[in-house]
Design an enzyme around this catalytic site. Structure first.
Site, PDB file in Angstrom:
ATOM      1  N   ASP A   1     -77.038 -36.615  71.635  1.00 17.08           N
ATOM      2  CA  ASP A   1     -77.645 -35.342  71.248  1.00 17.08           C
ATOM      3  C   ASP A   1     -78.987 -35.498  70.534  1.00 17.08           C
ATOM      4  O   ASP A   1     -79.127 -36.284  69.596  1.00 17.08           O
ATOM      5  CB  ASP A   1     -76.667 -34.610  70.318  1.00 17.08           C
ATOM      6  CG  ASP A   1     -76.947 -33.129  70.213  1.00 17.08           C
ATOM      7  OD1 ASP A   1     -78.054 -32.767  69.799  1.00 17.08           O
ATOM      8  OD2 ASP A   1     -76.051 -32.335  70.549  1.00 17.08           O
TER       9      ASP A   1
ATOM     10  N   SER B   1     -80.267 -29.872  72.795  1.00 20.48           N
ATOM     11  CA  SER B   1     -78.834 -29.615  72.893  1.00 20.48           C
ATOM     12  C   SER B   1     -78.573 -28.281  73.599  1.00 20.48           C
ATOM     13  O   SER B   1     -79.022 -28.084  74.717  1.00 20.48           O
ATOM     14  CB  SER B   1     -78.209 -29.675  71.487  1.00 20.48           C
ATOM     15  OG  SER B   1     -76.818 -29.812  71.551  1.00 20.48           O
TER      16      SER B   1
END
Length: 338
Positions: free
Chosen positions: A196, A59
Site C-alpha cells: 500500500d 490505495s
C-alpha cells in the site's frame, strides 16, 4: 449541446491553471469520496475527468482514480463501496495461512484481485495512457527495499519508469495492499514486493505538486489542487490490534504509534499543500471524528455523515471546481495551526 455543457467547456478553455485531483487512501471509507463524485455528476453534471490535467491516487484513491480516468460506472461503484465488506473483506485467513504470508494478512485477496481483473484485464500502461489522455500517478511502496513506488505517466522523468512494465491491475492492487489486511504483491519482473502507498503517501497531494513543479516545470502559482480524503482515522489503532493480536503493553503502544503516524503523515501533506498553494488548494474531507469506522467496515453512520457533509459543503466544492475560488482556505489554515 445544452447550457450546462457549454458552461463546462467554457470554464475548461479559459482556465490557465494546471489542475491536480488528489485522492487519499482509506479502504471502504472511499465511499465518502465516491458519494461526492456521484452527486457532482447527478446534481451538477460535473465529470471530474473534464476539469483536471492530472489525477493522483493512493490505495482506495487509486481505485477511484481509475474509475474517473476510464470513465467507469460511478453509480455501480457507489453501490459497490457499500457492499465491499460483504465481498472483498468477507474471507478471513486462518492463523496458519496468515503466518505463511508476508505481513500476516487477515483477509484473502482473491476476490479483490478478481474484481480488478474483471475491470482491467491485461491492460498495460502504454495502452492505458493512450486511453486516458491525462497525467496520472498511483502511489505504492516497495517493502523489499523501503522505497516509494510511483506508477506514472511517461512525462514524469524523475519517476522510475521500469514500474510501467507491470499490468495496470497489478499496480492498483499494489497501491491498495494494506499491510495486515492483504498480502503484498510480487513484482512481475524483479524479486521485489509491493504494498500500500499509504505507508508513505496516504494523502498524495504533495506527490502531484512536486512532480508538476519538478518534471513539468509548472509554476507554483499556476497549480490548483482539489484533494479528497478522510481526515480522521478514529479506530484504525484498535482494528490493527485486533488483526495482529497485540497483547503486551509494548505492542499496544506500537499499534497506537503506527495508526497515529498514518494520520500525522496525511495531515502534514495537507498542511504543506495549504501553505504552498493557499486559496488554490481545496480539501474535501471529514471535519469531525466518526466512531466505529474501520478500513474494512462501513456502517450507516458513516454513510449518513457522507450525505450530510455533501449537503453542507457542495456549494464551496462546486465553486472551486468551476472557478478555482476557495472560500474555505483561511478557515482551514487556522484549524491546522490550532
Amino acid at each position: 449541446m445544452n447550457n450546462n455543457e457549454e458552461n463546462i467547456n467554457r470554464n475548461i478553455k479559459i482556465s490557465k491553471k494546471f489542475r491536480i485531483l488528489a485522492i487519499d487512501g482509506g479502504g471502504v471509507k472511499g465511499f465518502f469520496t465516491i458519494h461526492a463524485i456521484k452527486k457532482l455528476m447527478d446534481e451538477y453534471k460535473i465529470d471530474l475527468y473534464d476539469y483536471f490535467d492530472m489525477i493522483v491516487g493512493t490505495s482506495t484513491g487509486a481505485i477511484i482514480a481509475i474509475l474517473i480516468l476510464l470513465k467507469l460506472d460511478i453509480e455501480k461503484y457507489h453501490q459497490e463501496y457499500e457492499q465491499i465488506p460483504n465481498r472483498i473483506f468477507s474471507k478471513r485467513l486462518d492463523i496458519l495461512s496468515q503466518t505463511r504470508k508476508p505481513f500476516f494478512p487477515q483477509f484473502d485477496s482473491g476476490e479483490f484481485k478478481k474484481t480488478l481483473d474483471e475491470e482491467l484485464g491485461d491492460l498495460n500502461f502504454d495502452d492505458f495512457e493512450k486511453k486516458v489522455k491525462k497525467s496520472f500517478v498511483f502511489c505504492a511502496s516497495n517493502v523489499s527495499n523501503g522505497k516509494p513506488v510511483m506508477f506514472a505517466s511517461k512525462q514524469f522523468e524523475s519517476v522510475n519508469q521500469k514500474h510501467r512494465k507491470e499490468l495496470v491491475r497489478n499496480a492498483i492492487y499494489a497501491s491498495s495492499a494494506a499491510p495486515f489486511y492483504f498480502e503484498p504483491i510480487k513484482s512481475s519482473f524483479t524479486e521485489d514486493y509491493f504494498a500500500d502507498g499509504g505507508l508513505w503517501a496516504n494523502n498524495p497531494v504533495m506527490v502531484g505538486v512536486i512532480l508538476a513543479l519538478g518534471d513539468l516545470k509548472i509554476k507554483i502559482e499556476d497549480i490548483e489542487v482539489l484533494s479528497f480524503g478522510q481526515n480522521y482515522i478514529e479506530n484504525l489503532e484498535f482494528e490493527i490490534k485486533k488483526i495482529i493480536n497485540f497483547d503486551s503493553m509494548r505492542n499496544n503502544q506500537f499499534s497506537s504509534l503506527f495508526s497515529s503516524s498514518l494520520l500525522v503523515n496525511q495531515n502534514f501533506d495537507s498542511f504543506c499543500a495549504s501553505i504552498l498553494l493557499r486559496e488554490n488548494y481545496f480539501r474535501y474531507s471529514p471535519e469531525q471524528k466518526i466512531p466505529d469506522i474501520k478500513v474494512s467496515y462501513i456502517d450507516k453512520n458513516f454513510i449518513n455523515y457522507s450525505k450530510i457533509y455533501w449537503s453542507q459543503n457542495k456549494e464551496n466544492l462546486v465553486k472551486f471546481i468551476k472557478s478555482g475560488q476557495n472560500a474555505k482556505y483561511y478557515k482551514g489554515i487556522e484549524k491546522m495551526y490550532n
